[in-house]
Enzyme design. Structure first.
Site, PDB file in Angstrom:
ATOM      1  N   GLU A 172     -14.196  26.894  73.628  1.00  0.00           N
ATOM      2  CA  GLU A 172     -15.153  27.876  74.143  1.00  0.00           C
ATOM      3  C   GLU A 172     -14.495  29.114  74.746  1.00  0.00           C
ATOM      4  O   GLU A 172     -15.164  30.125  74.978  1.00  0.00           O
ATOM      5  CB  GLU A 172     -16.083  27.228  75.178  1.00  0.00           C
ATOM      6  N   HIS A 226      -9.855  23.661  74.668  1.00  0.00           N
ATOM      7  CA  HIS A 226     -11.125  24.324  74.978  1.00  0.00           C
ATOM      8  C   HIS A 226     -11.465  25.327  73.881  1.00  0.00           C
ATOM      9  O   HIS A 226     -10.959  26.447  73.885  1.00  0.00           O
ATOM     10  CB  HIS A 226     -11.033  25.050  76.328  1.00  0.00           C
ATOM     11  N   GLY A 274     -13.776  19.054  82.827  1.00  0.00           N
ATOM     12  CA  GLY A 274     -13.972  18.861  84.263  1.00  0.00           C
ATOM     13  C   GLY A 274     -12.650  18.619  84.953  1.00  0.00           C
ATOM     14  O   GLY A 274     -11.647  18.278  84.300  1.00  0.00           O
ATOM     15  N   CYS A 302     -11.991  18.354  76.330  1.00  0.00           N
ATOM     16  CA  CYS A 302     -11.075  18.121  77.454  1.00  0.00           C
ATOM     17  C   CYS A 302     -11.458  16.823  78.193  1.00  0.00           C
ATOM     18  O   CYS A 302     -11.298  15.750  77.653  1.00  0.00           O
ATOM     19  CB  CYS A 302     -11.052  19.332  78.386  1.00  0.00           C
ATOM     20  N   TYR A 303     -12.003  16.905  79.418  1.00  0.00           N
ATOM     21  CA  TYR A 303     -12.411  15.695  80.123  1.00  0.00           C
ATOM     22  C   TYR A 303     -13.438  14.912  79.312  1.00  0.00           C
ATOM     23  O   TYR A 303     -13.410  13.669  79.269  1.00  0.00           O
ATOM     24  CB  TYR A 303     -12.983  16.043  81.499  1.00  0.00           C
ATOM     25  N   LYS A 314     -22.817  37.974  81.691  1.00  0.00           N
ATOM     26  CA  LYS A 314     -22.984  39.418  81.748  1.00  0.00           C
ATOM     27  C   LYS A 314     -23.342  40.019  80.391  1.00  0.00           C
ATOM     28  O   LYS A 314     -24.211  40.894  80.306  1.00  0.00           O
ATOM     29  CB  LYS A 314     -21.703  40.054  82.281  1.00  0.00           C
ATOM     30  N   ASP A 365     -27.144  43.543  86.483  1.00  0.00           N
ATOM     31  CA  ASP A 365     -27.811  42.281  86.821  1.00  0.00           C
ATOM     32  C   ASP A 365     -29.075  42.518  87.642  1.00  0.00           C
ATOM     33  O   ASP A 365     -30.165  42.066  87.283  1.00  0.00           O
ATOM     34  CB  ASP A 365     -26.868  41.352  87.587  1.00  0.00           C
TER      35      ASP A 365
END
Length: 512
Positions: A173, A171, A57, A84-85, A368, A229
């Site tokens: 991810e 991170h 964050g 992280c945060y 996506k 989408d």
């Protein structure tokens, strides 16, 4: 089924964490950072919650308005992973110390693995990781030990193995962390003991039921752009509502070359009830004199809704169905602690008052690549499944500054050339997006031994998995030369072509 909950502290990558977990076929949901014990119990009534991940964050743990989590989560006996945060907050709440570094870390860094346990099991002595922080843990909470460090960060990873609580300053991810998937897999499977049980078919069933429940016995219109989408949303709506929904395609004048005809032809052949509205003059008039990109998106969003409301009134439809996906929402800053990067016309660009009873967005938590998997399961044709992403406001946000018919025509021609050459080179499936941008910079050139003063076009091509992060594509020089030569030869208004070599972050994929 087994599940991991992700506490969202407002980071741009919170849903990317959940996306990674789901890619392992383990169900994951995003929950508020201040999740209460009662709310957690409600999740546990329908899911076997096997672990919690605390996201990153933008705040500092010492900010007065910084998001917090209930201290009870640390005594549940559930495995925890702070990122992280989330890593800093974990240290702060459990009695450690966090301070601001003299030198911030942004970008790829080398992490020295001191103890390869928990999420770090199986890693080498040095790993490439993605850092994005100024604050850092400088004192460990009781029971924790340092698991990794970097040159500037003494506690880049920490853990309390007895309680299965871990923190990573980097991170895992994002794709820039070389073995990030492995780190998350270690946590999900080895630490939490999850079973891979979640499938795309589960999502389809849930989405169809959500549409039926939201619309009830009423009618709905669907905002169709022709991209994967909105097309996937149309297929879901068809299953849910049958002939009680109508797809509405609004031609705002900012589509790629040949696109309006392609959309009408394709969806007519698919048997979708479709209305095509020519609103080009209305959109150009509304954008006259507007240069601010946020204002462009707001105007386009409001006018889109107005057109849909007009068509819905003719049809007696009370609901609007949209193909909004998660990157649209997170960049629009839809959560309380989220940073707004840019307004998406179908999220924060929507007017505050609308005549629709409600807006239904069944894909709102998907990325996506997940949408493409759903599209394939629904049997959509490949030319729809693998269409490259295109912004809802279209070429209006690929013209920097005021939008005029002449400028749109220039960028439309340049875009066609870029697409033709990339596809001719066989690179279209390797790239996430490839397109042209008309900048607001004029430059001097030479035509027929005479001075020319014309427009500058920028080329953008990126590689990505889900659009939350992206790397600029290292296109072959001969391909770039062909693109440049064709643009300057075939579009006389253009005197210069440049190539964008910026990753996301720090840039976004689109220029506006």
């Amino acid at each position: 089924m087994d599940a991991i909950l992700v506490l969202d502290f407002g980071g741009q990558y919170a849903h990317l964490i959940a996306r990674r977990v789901r890619s392992f076929k383990v169900y994951s949901e995003i929950v508020p950072p201040d999740l209460t014990e009662e709310e957690l119990k409600a999740y546990q009534e329908r899911l076997t919650v096997k672990g919690l991940i605390l996201s990153g964050g933008p705040a500092s743990v010492y900010d007065e308005a910084a998001p917090r989590c209930g201290s009870y989560i640390f005594s549940l006996g559930l495995p925890l992973l702070g990122i992280c945060y989330g890593h800093q907050l974990m240290a702060h709440v459990l009695g450690g110390e966090v301070t601001k570094l003299d030198k911030a870390e942004y970008g790829v860094a080398e992490a020295y693995i001191d103890k390869p346990v928990g999420p770090l099991r199986g890693l080498g002595p040095v790993e490439k990781v993605w850092m994005s922080h100024r604050d850092s843990v400088v004192k460990l909470p009781q029971g924790f030990e340092v698991l990794a460090h970097t040159e500037n960060c003494a506690v880049a990873a920490m853990g309390d193995e007895s309680r299965k609580i871990y923190g990573l300053q980097w991170h895992p991810e994002v794709v820039h962390t070389a073995r990030g998937d492995e780190m998350l897999r270690n946590f999900v499977f080895d630490v939490c003991g999850c079973r891979p049980e979640w499938t795309v078919e589960d999502f389809i069933e849930k989405a169809v039921e959500e549409i039926r429940s939201a619309v009830g016995s009423s009618k709905a219109v669907l905002a169709l752009s022709g991209g994967v989408d909105s097309s996937t949303t149309a297929a879901l709506a068809a299953r849910a509502l049958g002939d009680r929904f109508t797809a509405v395609f609004v031609d705002h004048g900012f589509m790629r070359e040949g696109e309006p005809e392609f959309i009408v032809d394709t969806f007519t052949k698919l048997g979708v009830k479709l209305i095509a509205v020519d609103a080009r003059d209305r959109f150009f008039k509304a954008l006259r004199g507007v240069v601010d990109p946020e204002e462009k998106r707001r105007i386009i969003g409001e006018l889109f809704i107005k057109v849909f409301e007009e068509e819905a009134k003719k049809l007696g439809a009370e609901y609007l169905i949209q193909g909004t996906i998660y990157p649209d929402r997170i960049e629009s800053g839809f959560r309380r602690h989220s940073e707004k990067i840019k307004t998406h016309h179908n999220v924060a660009g929507l007017p505050s008052k609308m005549e629709f009873k409600g807006i239904v967005e069944p894909l709102r938590d998907l990325y996506k690549d997940e949408v493409r998997e759903v599209a394939k399961q629904l049997g959509l044709p490949e030319e729809i499944v693998y269409r490259q992403p295109f912004p809802g406001p279209g070429l209006a946000v690929r013209v920097i500054g005021e939008v005029t018919p002449m400028k749109v025509e220039v960028v439309r021609k340049a875009d066609r050339i870029v697409r033709e050459e990339v596809e001719r080179a066989g690179l279209n499936r390797e790239l996430w997006q490839y397109f042209a941008v008309l900048t607001d910079t004029n430059s001097t050139g030479v035509r027929g031994d005479a001075r020319a003063y014309g427009l500058t076009v920028a080329i953008r091509a990126v590689e990505s998995r889900e659009a939350m992060t992206a790397s600029f594509a290292k296109l072959p020089y001969d391909l770039l030369e062909r693109i440049s030569t064709r643009i300057t030869n075939e579009i006389p208004e253009v005197t210069r072509v440049v190539y964008d070599v910026t990753n996301k972050p720090p840039a976004t994929i689109e220029w506006e």
